[in-house]
Design a protein around this motif. Structure first.
Motif, PDB file in Angstrom:
ATOM      1  N   ASP A   3      35.902  18.609  21.111  1.00 59.15           N
ATOM      2  CA  ASP A   3      35.943  18.997  22.713  1.00 59.15           C
ATOM      3  C   ASP A   3      35.942  20.644  22.735  1.00 59.15           C
ATOM      4  OD1 ASP A   3      35.548  16.415  23.429  1.00 59.15           O
ATOM      5  OD2 ASP A   3      37.680  16.205  23.500  1.00 59.15           O
ATOM      6  N   MET A   4      36.821  21.268  21.740  1.00 56.63           N
ATOM      7  CA  MET A   4      37.073  22.815  22.167  1.00 56.63           C
ATOM      8  C   MET A   4      35.755  23.276  21.566  1.00 56.63           C
ATOM      9  SD  MET A   4      40.961  22.763  20.362  1.00 56.63           S
ATOM     10  CE  MET A   4      40.771  24.272  19.732  1.00 56.63           C
ATOM     11  N   LEU A   5      35.039  22.792  20.748  1.00 53.81           N
ATOM     12  CA  LEU A   5      33.805  23.608  20.211  1.00 53.81           C
ATOM     13  C   LEU A   5      32.696  23.524  21.571  1.00 53.81           C
ATOM     14  CD1 LEU A   5      33.433  22.538  16.637  1.00 53.81           C
ATOM     15  CD2 LEU A   5      33.951  24.770  17.375  1.00 53.81           C
ATOM     16  N   ALA A   6      32.687  22.465  22.129  1.00 51.40           N
ATOM     17  CA  ALA A   6      31.666  22.341  22.966  1.00 51.40           C
ATOM     18  C   ALA A   6      32.012  23.146  24.087  1.00 51.40           C
ATOM     19  CB  ALA A   6      31.722  20.856  23.578  1.00 51.40           C
ATOM     20  N   LEU A   7      33.367  23.406  24.536  1.00 49.07           N
ATOM     21  CA  LEU A   7      33.827  24.403  25.577  1.00 49.07           C
ATOM     22  C   LEU A   7      33.536  25.922  25.052  1.00 49.07           C
ATOM     23  CD1 LEU A   7      35.250  24.899  28.341  1.00 49.07           C
ATOM     24  CD2 LEU A   7      37.443  24.973  27.068  1.00 49.07           C
ATOM     25  N   ALA A   8      33.776  25.995  23.833  1.00 48.58           N
ATOM     26  CA  ALA A   8      33.584  27.382  23.502  1.00 48.58           C
ATOM     27  C   ALA A   8      31.903  27.740  23.389  1.00 48.58           C
ATOM     28  CB  ALA A   8      33.762  27.616  21.911  1.00 48.58           C
ATOM     29  N   ARG A   9      31.222  26.750  22.935  1.00 43.71           N
ATOM     30  CA  ARG A   9      29.715  27.032  22.963  1.00 43.71           C
ATOM     31  C   ARG A   9      29.004  27.178  24.361  1.00 43.71           C
ATOM     32  NH1 ARG A   9      29.458  22.468  19.022  1.00 43.71           N
ATOM     33  NH2 ARG A   9      29.475  23.582  16.903  1.00 43.71           N
ATOM     34  N   SER A  10      29.683  26.259  25.510  1.00 44.02           N
ATOM     35  CA  SER A  10      29.413  26.536  26.605  1.00 44.02           C
ATOM     36  C   SER A  10      29.771  27.693  27.442  1.00 44.02           C
ATOM     37  CB  SER A  10      29.806  25.392  27.655  1.00 44.02           C
ATOM     38  OG  SER A  10      31.253  25.467  27.847  1.00 44.02           O
ATOM     39  N   ARG A  11      30.632  28.656  26.930  1.00 47.58           N
ATOM     40  CA  ARG A  11      31.061  29.823  27.464  1.00 47.58           C
ATOM     41  C   ARG A  11      30.687  31.123  26.759  1.00 47.58           C
ATOM     42  NH1 ARG A  11      37.429  28.876  29.578  1.00 47.58           N
ATOM     43  NH2 ARG A  11      36.973  27.147  30.945  1.00 47.58           N
ATOM     44  N   SER A  12      30.035  30.882  25.631  1.00 48.68           N
ATOM     45  CA  SER A  12      29.294  32.012  24.809  1.00 48.68           C
ATOM     46  C   SER A  12      27.727  31.522  24.471  1.00 48.68           C
ATOM     47  CB  SER A  12      30.219  32.167  23.655  1.00 48.68           C
ATOM     48  OG  SER A  12      30.026  31.027  22.866  1.00 48.68           O
ATOM     49  N   ALA A  13      27.262  31.035  25.385  1.00 55.09           N
ATOM     50  CA  ALA A  13      25.955  30.622  25.254  1.00 55.09           C
ATOM     51  C   ALA A  13      24.846  31.709  24.752  1.00 55.09           C
ATOM     52  CB  ALA A  13      25.116  29.975  26.257  1.00 55.09           C
ATOM     53  N   CYS A  14      25.073  32.982  25.333  1.00 55.45           N
ATOM     54  CA  CYS A  14      24.152  34.252  25.081  1.00 55.45           C
ATOM     55  C   CYS A  14      24.880  35.033  24.070  1.00 55.45           C
ATOM     56  CB  CYS A  14      24.137  35.046  26.224  1.00 55.45           C
ATOM     57  SG  CYS A  14      23.274  34.142  27.761  1.00 55.45           S
ATOM     58  N   ALA A  15      25.957  34.817  23.328  1.00 58.08           N
ATOM     59  CA  ALA A  15      26.731  35.715  22.358  1.00 58.08           C
ATOM     60  C   ALA A  15      26.084  35.210  20.944  1.00 58.08           C
ATOM     61  CB  ALA A  15      28.086  35.525  22.595  1.00 58.08           C
ATOM     62  N   PRO A  16      25.937  36.235  19.957  1.00 58.45           N
ATOM     63  CA  PRO A  16      25.563  35.730  18.741  1.00 58.45           C
ATOM     64  C   PRO A  16      26.840  35.258  18.171  1.00 58.45           C
ATOM     65  CG  PRO A  16      25.993  38.089  18.832  1.00 58.45           C
ATOM     66  CD  PRO A  16      26.071  37.558  20.102  1.00 58.45           C
ATOM     67  N   VAL A  17      27.189  33.940  18.301  1.00 62.89           N
ATOM     68  CA  VAL A  17      28.263  33.388  17.789  1.00 62.89           C
ATOM     69  C   VAL A  17      28.117  31.998  17.090  1.00 62.89           C
ATOM     70  CG1 VAL A  17      30.667  32.611  18.418  1.00 62.89           C
ATOM     71  CG2 VAL A  17      29.923  34.658  19.354  1.00 62.89           C
ATOM     72  N   ALA A  18      28.648  31.663  15.912  1.00 58.00           N
ATOM     73  CA  ALA A  18      28.359  30.339  15.473  1.00 58.00           C
ATOM     74  C   ALA A  18      29.620  29.665  15.570  1.00 58.00           C
ATOM     75  CB  ALA A  18      27.889  30.592  13.879  1.00 58.00           C
ATOM     76  N   TRP A  19      29.937  28.356  16.111  1.00 53.99           N
ATOM     77  CA  TRP A  19      30.918  27.618  16.355  1.00 53.99           C
ATOM     78  C   TRP A  19      30.816  26.525  15.483  1.00 53.99           C
ATOM     79  CZ3 TRP A  19      34.962  29.737  19.041  1.00 53.99           C
ATOM     80  CH2 TRP A  19      34.563  30.932  19.808  1.00 53.99           C
ATOM     81  N   LEU A  20      31.586  26.397  14.495  1.00 52.35           N
ATOM     82  CA  LEU A  20      31.677  25.368  13.491  1.00 52.35           C
ATOM     83  C   LEU A  20      32.952  24.332  13.762  1.00 52.35           C
ATOM     84  CD1 LEU A  20      30.448  27.423  10.460  1.00 52.35           C
ATOM     85  CD2 LEU A  20      29.095  26.155  11.952  1.00 52.35           C
ATOM     86  N   LEU A  21      32.813  23.247  13.231  1.00 47.86           N
ATOM     87  CA  LEU A  21      33.932  22.542  13.087  1.00 47.86           C
ATOM     88  C   LEU A  21      33.812  22.083  11.623  1.00 47.86           C
ATOM     89  CD1 LEU A  21      36.239  20.588  14.111  1.00 47.86           C
ATOM     90  CD2 LEU A  21      34.468  18.537  14.344  1.00 47.86           C
ATOM     91  N   ALA A  22      34.752  22.931  10.922  1.00 51.29           N
ATOM     92  CA  ALA A  22      34.935  22.924   9.699  1.00 51.29           C
ATOM     93  C   ALA A  22      36.603  22.955   9.136  1.00 51.29           C
ATOM     94  CB  ALA A  22      34.183  24.141   8.916  1.00 51.29           C
TER      95      ALA A  22
END
Length: 186
Positions: A3-22
């Motif tokens: 859930d936290m990753l989904a929120l992070a991805r939705s708020r940084s869609a244009c940023a060159p960021v990789a959100w990982l669950l690891a």
């Protein structure tokens, strides 16, 4: 959490960021981590095998790399507030002993992290902090407690949440929070 990753991805869609669950053991198995400039570790530092993690990060990150360890205040059950003392007593009755761990949020723990990071090659460190006021919901408190536990000790019995709700009452559950961020670099 997913859930936290989904929120992070939705708020940084244009940023060159990789959100990982690891987890900490995944660092050596993820080639995409090679060449990173920054890694943040928040809230779960007390559950990680830090020394191998810091060594793995040092081996994979760029020379300008920074590691930020974020402590979002002390655990809710250790606050000097009436509702927090009730929460601590309830957790003590549920688990058989009152929780005393600061979950790595205290100054002594941050000092250990700084020493471990320095030994891994992150020799410069700065600590910054800021304060804010938080009002918690009962659901938020339940989630906070569950996220602080190791996966094997998270209560799955619905009576846990029902008892917690009954013990602490309807709220409001307010606190002043000090966020401390240890930023280490090469």
């Amino acid at each position: 959490s997913p859930d936290m990753l989904a929120l992070a991805r939705s708020r940084s869609a244009c940023a060159p960021v990789a959100w990982l669950l690891a987890d900490d053991r995944d660092v050596t198995r993820l080639p995409m981590l090679a060449g990173l400039d920054a890694v943040t570790i928040a809230q779960a530092i007390h559950l990680l095998d830090r020394v191998p993690l810091f060594e793995s990060l040092a081996a994979r990150m760029t020379p300008r790399a920074r590691v930020a360890i974020i402590a979002n205040g002390c655990p809710l059950w250790l606050r000097d507030l009436p509702w927090s003392r009730v929460l601590n007593a309830y957790l003590g009755s549920w688990f058989g002993t009152a929780p005393a761990s600061a979950c790595g949020t205290d100054a002594e723990s941050r000092g250990r992290y700084q020493t471990e990071l320095a030994a891994a090659g992150f020799r410069t460190a700065t600590e910054v902090s800021f304060d804010y006021r938080e009002t918690h919901t009962v659901a938020g408190i339940v989630g906070n407690v569950r996220s602080a536990l190791s996966p094997a000790s998270v209560p799955t019995d619905p009576a846990f949440e029902a008892g917690l709700r009954e013990a602490i009452g309807p709220g409001p559950f307010e606190e002043d929070v000090r966020v401390a961020i240890l930023v280490a670099g090469r």
